[in-house]
Write an enzyme that holds these catalytic residues in place. Structure first.
Site, PDB file in Angstrom:
ATOM      1  N   GLY A 274      80.826  74.153  38.356  1.00 53.24           N
ATOM      2  CA  GLY A 274      80.980  74.002  39.805  1.00 53.24           C
ATOM      3  C   GLY A 274      82.467  74.127  40.128  1.00 53.24           C
TER       4      GLY A 274
ATOM      5  N   ARG B 236      87.242  80.228  32.923  1.00 60.19           N
ATOM      6  CA  ARG B 236      86.266  80.811  33.844  1.00 60.19           C
ATOM      7  C   ARG B 236      87.053  81.502  34.960  1.00 60.19           C
ATOM      8  NH1 ARG B 236      81.076  77.656  35.431  1.00 60.19           N
ATOM      9  NH2 ARG B 236      80.306  79.795  35.399  1.00 60.19           N
TER      10      ARG B 236
ATOM     11  N   GLN C 289      70.596  75.616  37.313  1.00 63.49           N
ATOM     12  CA  GLN C 289      71.348  74.551  37.988  1.00 63.49           C
ATOM     13  C   GLN C 289      70.564  73.955  39.153  1.00 63.49           C
ATOM     14  OE1 GLN C 289      72.625  77.474  37.019  1.00 63.49           O
ATOM     15  NE2 GLN C 289      74.798  77.360  36.569  1.00 63.49           N
TER      16      GLN C 289
ATOM     17  N   ASP D 212      82.415  79.982  45.050  1.00 63.42           N
ATOM     18  CA  ASP D 212      83.415  79.921  43.975  1.00 63.42           C
ATOM     19  C   ASP D 212      84.736  80.530  44.409  1.00 63.42           C
ATOM     20  OD1 ASP D 212      80.763  79.641  42.434  1.00 63.42           O
ATOM     21  OD2 ASP D 212      82.357  79.051  41.052  1.00 63.42           O
TER      22      ASP D 212
ATOM     23  N   ASN E 281      79.573  83.597  44.820  1.00 61.86           N
ATOM     24  CA  ASN E 281      78.834  82.371  44.457  1.00 61.86           C
ATOM     25  C   ASN E 281      77.816  82.743  43.385  1.00 61.86           C
ATOM     26  OD1 ASN E 281      78.360  79.509  44.887  1.00 61.86           O
ATOM     27  ND2 ASN E 281      76.399  80.087  45.760  1.00 61.86           N
ATOM     28  N   LYS E 282      77.088  81.768  42.909  1.00 56.98           N
ATOM     29  CA  LYS E 282      76.131  81.950  41.808  1.00 56.98           C
ATOM     30  C   LYS E 282      75.259  83.185  41.997  1.00 56.98           C
ATOM     31  CE  LYS E 282      75.850  80.128  38.817  1.00 56.98           C
ATOM     32  NZ  LYS E 282      76.521  80.659  37.588  1.00 56.98           N
TER      33      LYS E 282
HETATM   34  O1  MRU Z   1      78.272  78.660  37.034  1.00 58.66           O
HETATM   35  P1  MRU Z   1      78.403  77.424  37.871  1.00 58.66           P
HETATM   36  O2  MRU Z   1      77.303  76.444  37.681  1.00 58.66           O
HETATM   37  O3  MRU Z   1      79.782  76.816  37.724  1.00 58.66           O
HETATM   38  O4  MRU Z   1      78.311  77.973  39.353  1.00 58.66           O
HETATM   39  C1  MRU Z   1      78.453  77.078  40.413  1.00 58.66           C
HETATM   40  C2  MRU Z   1      78.261  77.685  41.747  1.00 58.66           C
HETATM   41  O5  MRU Z   1      78.049  78.869  41.903  1.00 58.66           O
HETATM   42  C3  MRU Z   1      78.459  76.770  42.923  1.00 58.66           C
HETATM   43  O6  MRU Z   1      77.657  77.157  43.997  1.00 58.66           O
HETATM   44  C4  MRU Z   1      79.937  76.812  43.365  1.00 58.66           C
HETATM   45  O7  MRU Z   1      80.782  76.624  42.268  1.00 58.66           O
HETATM   46  C5  MRU Z   1      80.225  75.798  44.403  1.00 58.66           C
HETATM   47  S1  MRU Z   1      80.153  74.158  43.785  1.00 58.66           S
HETATM   48  C6  MRU Z   1      80.593  73.122  45.041  1.00 58.66           C
END
Ligand code: MRU
Length: 334
Positions: free
Chosen positions: A49, A83, A184, A225, A235-236
């Site tokens: 996140g 990341r 997630q 992100d 975003n994801k």
């Molecule tokens: O790969 P992740 O689980 O880190 O991805 C997270 C996301 O895409 C969230 O939507 C984003 O980081 C916002 S968290 C407040």
């Protein structure tokens, strides 16, 4: 653990991270005593996140500052490389490096990391207040991935908006996309909302269109992100598909994110580096292969939603509307 969920505990000499890979089955805290251990925890998604990895990275640098000899730049480079997509990580590391350049040692860096974490939670609560006004009484909200307390310094961004609506006595209901490949939504979003007592139904990612077409989604709220200067949102993976579906069905699509997720130095989504992860995350579920041996898989962790599909960006400073190029810039200058 109470409903007051946080993904980390700072214990002065070590950072403890709630192992999000093992939720919801087990609640295990992993101690990190060096920047290398924090980097590995970010890379392997013990912590994940965007804001949460920024906070973890900041404490990683604090741990670097504790040991002698100290090479903060080297530790920052290692942490930054874990990341690439979430800008909050670089943002938090730069904030600590800047504090060090102004003469900060271990105590000052520790105070700065604690401040980043506290500010993030406060910003989420403000964001929640702004965002909840967009949520009608009795609404069904669809969300993707986990943008809750687990992904932040506490409270959550997209889930913060939903929590705030709930705290305003709105009888909301959440559809949580399961969020393949790492689930997630199914594992983390459902876990958080169940703890908070907010009604949640997990749906396969591929079912979002069916629920929208049936008139069973009132709005979409997701996290981010990285938000480029023109309002494009990383975003994801799967977020883009949800945004396209929302547009087709005339459903508002909101992004909730702190201003630390906005990267004015990145002109558009095309310039955002999208992390590619181990294809093994796609070809197996819980250690069991789901594809024939030798068949390749693609594992982009994120996608980019173009700004024209975004109804509004909910931040701690208010809800930003198009034109994003102009209004994001104005938010930083006023
Ligand atoms: O790969 P992740 O689980 O880190 O991805 C997270 C996301 O895409 C969230 O939507 C984003 O980081 C916002 S968290 C407040």
């Amino acid at each position: 653990m109470s409903a007051d969920i946080r993904p980390f505990r700072w214990e002065g000499t070590q950072l403890e991270l709630l192992d999000q890979r093992r939720l919801p089955s087990e609640e295990v805290w992993i101690p990190c005593r060096s920047p290398e251990e924090v980097a590995e925890a970010i890379r392997n998604m013990t912590v994940r996140g965007a804001p949460a990895i920024g906070i973890a990275g900041a404490f990683g640098l604090v741990l670097a500052a504790r040991r002698q000899p100290t090479d903060l730049e080297e530790a920052a480079t290692l942490l930054r490389s874990t990341r690439p997509t979430a800008v909050n990580l670089s943002w938090a590391l730069d904030r600590l490096l800047e504090r060090a350049r102004r003469g900060g040692g271990y105590p000052e860096l520790e105070a700065e990391a604690v401040r980043i974490a506290r500010e993030d939670e406060e910003q989420n609560r403000r964001m929640g207040e702004h965002g909840q006004s967009l949520v009608p009484q009795g609404a069904t909200v669809l969300t993707h991935c986990n943008a809750g307390a687990l992904a932040t310094g506490g409270y959550g961004t997209a889930l913060g908006v939903i929590r705030a609506a709930w705290e305003h006595a709105k009888q909301v209901r959440v559809l949580a996309d399961e969020t393949r490949p790492l689930l997630q939504g199914a594992r983390l979003t459902a876990w958080e909302l169940a703890r908070l007592g907010i009604p949640v139904t997990v749906i396969p990612d591929s079912a979002a269109g069916r629920f929208m077409r049936a008139g069973q989604v009132d709005l979409v709220v997701v996290g981010a992100d990285r938000i480029a200067a023109n309002g494009d949102v990383a975003n994801k993976i799967g977020t883009y598909s949800v945004a396209v579906l929302a547009r087709e069905h005339g459903i508002p699509f909101y992004v909730a994110a702190p201003l630390s997720t906005v990267d004015l130095a990145t002109p558009s989504g095309e310039a955002i580096v999208v992390e590619e992860r181990d294809p093994g995350e796609v070809t197996s579920v819980a250690g069991t292969a789901t594809t024939p041996p030798g068949v390749p898989a693609a594992n982009f962790a994120f996608d980019v939603t173009p700004h024209h599909l975004v109804t509004g960006i909910i931040t701690e400073a208010g809800v930003i509307r198009p034109p994003y190029e102009r209004n994001l810039r104005l938010t930083f200058t006023t």
